[in-house]
Design an enzyme around this catalytic site. Structure first.
Site, PDB file in Angstrom:
ATOM      1  N   ARG A 126       0.908  -0.999   0.064  1.00  0.00           N
ATOM      2  CA  ARG A 126       0.063   0.045   0.041  1.00  0.00           C
ATOM      3  C   ARG A 126       0.904   1.343   0.056  1.00  0.00           C
ATOM      4  NH1 ARG A 126      -3.225  -3.362   3.169  1.00  0.00           N
ATOM      5  NH2 ARG A 126      -5.049  -4.114   2.209  1.00  0.00           N
ATOM      6  N   LYS A 148       3.559  11.265 -10.931  1.00  0.00           N
ATOM      7  CA  LYS A 148       2.745  10.545 -11.962  1.00  0.00           C
ATOM      8  C   LYS A 148       3.325   9.173 -12.125  1.00  0.00           C
ATOM      9  CE  LYS A 148       0.140  13.697 -14.710  1.00  0.00           C
ATOM     10  NZ  LYS A 148      -0.066  14.371 -16.107  1.00  0.00           N
ATOM     11  N   GLU A 190      11.190  18.827 -24.097  1.00  0.00           N
ATOM     12  CA  GLU A 190      10.432  19.205 -22.776  1.00  0.00           C
ATOM     13  C   GLU A 190      11.076  20.225 -22.048  1.00  0.00           C
ATOM     14  OE1 GLU A 190       7.628  17.453 -21.717  1.00  0.00           O
ATOM     15  OE2 GLU A 190       7.518  15.535 -22.759  1.00  0.00           O
ATOM     16  N   LYS A 231       8.184  23.100 -13.119  1.00  0.00           N
ATOM     17  CA  LYS A 231       7.525  21.904 -12.787  1.00  0.00           C
ATOM     18  C   LYS A 231       6.936  21.796 -11.465  1.00  0.00           C
ATOM     19  CE  LYS A 231       6.045  17.349 -13.955  1.00  0.00           C
ATOM     20  NZ  LYS A 231       6.038  15.933 -14.752  1.00  0.00           N
ATOM     21  N   GLU A 241      -3.742  17.281 -11.284  1.00  0.00           N
ATOM     22  CA  GLU A 241      -4.309  17.757 -12.316  1.00  0.00           C
ATOM     23  C   GLU A 241      -5.668  17.789 -12.616  1.00  0.00           C
ATOM     24  OE1 GLU A 241      -2.016  15.927 -15.804  1.00  0.00           O
ATOM     25  OE2 GLU A 241      -3.682  16.158 -17.242  1.00  0.00           O
ATOM     26  N   ARG A 245      -2.343  21.874 -14.059  1.00  0.00           N
ATOM     27  CA  ARG A 245      -1.052  20.776 -14.353  1.00  0.00           C
ATOM     28  C   ARG A 245      -1.295  20.533 -15.774  1.00  0.00           C
ATOM     29  NH1 ARG A 245       1.459  15.882 -10.603  1.00  0.00           N
ATOM     30  NH2 ARG A 245       2.743  15.148 -12.469  1.00  0.00           N
ATOM     31  N   ASN A 249       0.953  19.667 -20.692  1.00  0.00           N
ATOM     32  CA  ASN A 249       0.576  19.083 -21.783  1.00  0.00           C
ATOM     33  C   ASN A 249       0.725  19.667 -23.028  1.00  0.00           C
ATOM     34  OD1 ASN A 249       0.016  16.480 -20.373  1.00  0.00           O
ATOM     35  ND2 ASN A 249      -2.048  17.312 -19.900  1.00  0.00           N
ATOM     36  N   HIS A 252       1.371  18.197 -26.402  1.00  0.00           N
ATOM     37  CA  HIS A 252       1.320  16.773 -26.135  1.00  0.00           C
ATOM     38  C   HIS A 252      -0.119  16.153 -26.862  1.00  0.00           C
ATOM     39  CE1 HIS A 252       4.509  17.261 -23.266  1.00  0.00           C
ATOM     40  NE2 HIS A 252       4.349  15.847 -23.230  1.00  0.00           N
ATOM     41  N   HIS A 256       1.087  13.233 -29.210  1.00  0.00           N
ATOM     42  CA  HIS A 256       0.522  11.827 -28.886  1.00  0.00           C
ATOM     43  C   HIS A 256      -0.142  11.224 -30.233  1.00  0.00           C
ATOM     44  CE1 HIS A 256       0.469  12.087 -24.231  1.00  0.00           C
ATOM     45  NE2 HIS A 256       1.680  11.874 -24.714  1.00  0.00           N
ATOM     46  N   HIS A 271       9.309  10.026 -28.190  1.00  0.00           N
ATOM     47  CA  HIS A 271       8.011  11.118 -27.545  1.00  0.00           C
ATOM     48  C   HIS A 271       8.416  12.457 -27.609  1.00  0.00           C
ATOM     49  CE1 HIS A 271       5.092  12.421 -24.805  1.00  0.00           C
ATOM     50  NE2 HIS A 271       6.274  12.858 -23.983  1.00  0.00           N
TER      51      HIS A 271
HETATM   52  N1  GLY Z   1       4.146  15.193 -17.574  1.00  0.00           N
HETATM   53  C1  GLY Z   1       2.973  15.897 -17.446  1.00  0.00           C
HETATM   54  C2  GLY Z   1       2.744  15.841 -15.902  1.00  0.00           C
HETATM   55  O1  GLY Z   1       3.809  15.409 -15.054  1.00  0.00           O
HETATM   56  O2  GLY Z   1       1.734  16.486 -15.430  1.00  0.00           O
END
Ligand code: GLY
Length: 373
Positions: A126, A148, A190, A231, A241, A245, A249, A252, A256, A271
């Site tokens: 957990r 993430k 990025e 960031k 998000e 946040r 993107n 993206h 994508h 990517h």
């Molecule tokens: N890579 C996008 C984020 O971490 O929200």
């Protein structure tokens, strides 16, 4: 530890907050840094075959000097490793090593290893302690920061995962010297993204100093630190998000779709390259919608071209599906909400914003105009 003091960036998430350390030579001192912050814990290192060959020995020696004898789980390199099968392998390796909840999963690698190991750390017992040692530029400026984690489903990328913040992130800027130039450039896309989102002075600095960032040294560490500050600010405002946040993107949605349209074939498009083209398209599309000046789009395209990144669909080798098919890839992307297209658009360099309800007809017209076929 290196003679040059690392830069520290704090991620301000209260009791889930942590430091990102950035600088050359951090890998050899990682054991000391980890045992100082998480004393008396045992650890498993998750890595891939390529990173293990180049960096594992240095990390292990430092861990052992600090009294940590890690279990090591080495996986194949590549995006396919972000799978249920490899997640099971990591979970089993951690359990077989009899690690407990307070013990540490250490990711040593790029985005694939970080996302997979972080997910395992988030679900085994957990939630275990997690440390990211990011060895690619892309991981250092993006995926290692912000919690993430996850794997891919056969139905799409990153569709299965959890938010699980690390306890510490180490970005050893020296290990980037061994990256292939194409991979470094892809990570640079990025990095430049943060200037385009809301730091116009950073973008201008990159336009003037990108050669020094590529060469290494203090300019590289400072650029990575600025990206991490950017960031960390966004993540501290919107960890899960629900709002801002999504600005991360930028580039993206188009990116994508192009990755999917090229069947994730890294020989054609990786990517970060998809993000580079996507950012250029987002600026050009914003100009088409009269939101931004075409001069800003031209500036972004010129910078991407200068550093050697692809910036238009025509730069992707091989044929692309037609505009309608590209639109359907965009519609399948997870950033589509109840049929409306959501894009990160811009009012100019450093002025990105979240645009909901972008008409599909405008997107289709734009894709048709910019399609190389
Ligand atoms: N890579 C996008 C984020 O971490 O929200």
């Amino acid at each position: 530890m290196s003679a040059i003091a690392p830069v520290t960036v704090e991620v301000g998430l209260g009791e889930r907050g942590y430091d990102i350390l950035i600088g050359p030579g951090l890998l050899s001192g990682a054991g000391q840094e980890i045992s100082r912050r998480l004393p008396g814990r045992r650890a498993a290192v998750v890595t891939d075959e390529n990173v293990a060959a180049a960096q594992l020995g240095t990390l292990k020696a430092g861990l052992e000097t600090s009294g940590i004898q890690p279990a090591v789980i080495t996986l194949p390199a590549g995006e396919k490793t972000k799978s249920f099968a490899h997640l099971e392998e990591v979970v089993d390796g951690v359990l077989a090593a009899k690690l407990e909840r307070g013990d540490i999963v250490i990711a040593l690698g790029g985005g694939v290893i970080g996302d997979l190991a972080g997910f395992a750390a988030g679900i085994v017992r957990r939630g275990m302690n997690f440390v990211q040692i990011a060895t690619s530029l892309l991981a250092q400026v993006d995926s290692s920061v912000g919690g993430k984690t996850g794997i891919n489903s056969p139905r799409g990328k990153n569709l299965v995962g959890v938010f699980h913040q690390p306890k510490l992130v180490l970005a050893d800027t020296g290990v980037l010297d061994t990256l292939p130039i194409r991979e470094f450039r892809a990570g640079y896309a990025e990095l430049a993204k943060y200037g385009l989102i809301d730091r116009p002075a950073f973008f201008a600095w990159l336009e003037a100093n990108w050669q020094d960032v590529f060469a290494g040294g203090p300019a590289r560490a400072e650029a990575i630190a600025e990206a991490c500050r950017a960031k960390a600010d966004v993540v501290a405002r919107d960890e899960f998000e629900t709002g801002d946040r999504a600005l991360l993107n930028l580039g993206h949605t188009f990116g994508h779709a192009l990755e999917a349209a090229t069947h994730y074939d890294g020989a054609r498009l990786v990517h970060g390259e998809g993000v580079a083209i996507g950012m250029a398209l987002a600026h050009r599309f914003s100009a088409r919608l009269n939101l931004a000046s075409p001069d800003d789009a031209g500036r972004v395209e010129a910078h991407l071209r200068a550093v050697g990144l692809p910036w238009r669909m025509a730069d992707i080798p091989g044929e692309l599906p037609d505009a309608e098919a590209l639109l359907s890839y965009i519609a399948q992307d997870k950033k589509v909400s109840r049929g409306a297209l959501t894009f990160i658009l811009t009012r100019g360099v450093g002025q990105a914003f979240i645009a909901r309800d972008v008409p599909a007809s405008e997107v289709l017209g734009f894709l048709a105009e910019n399609h190389p076929g």
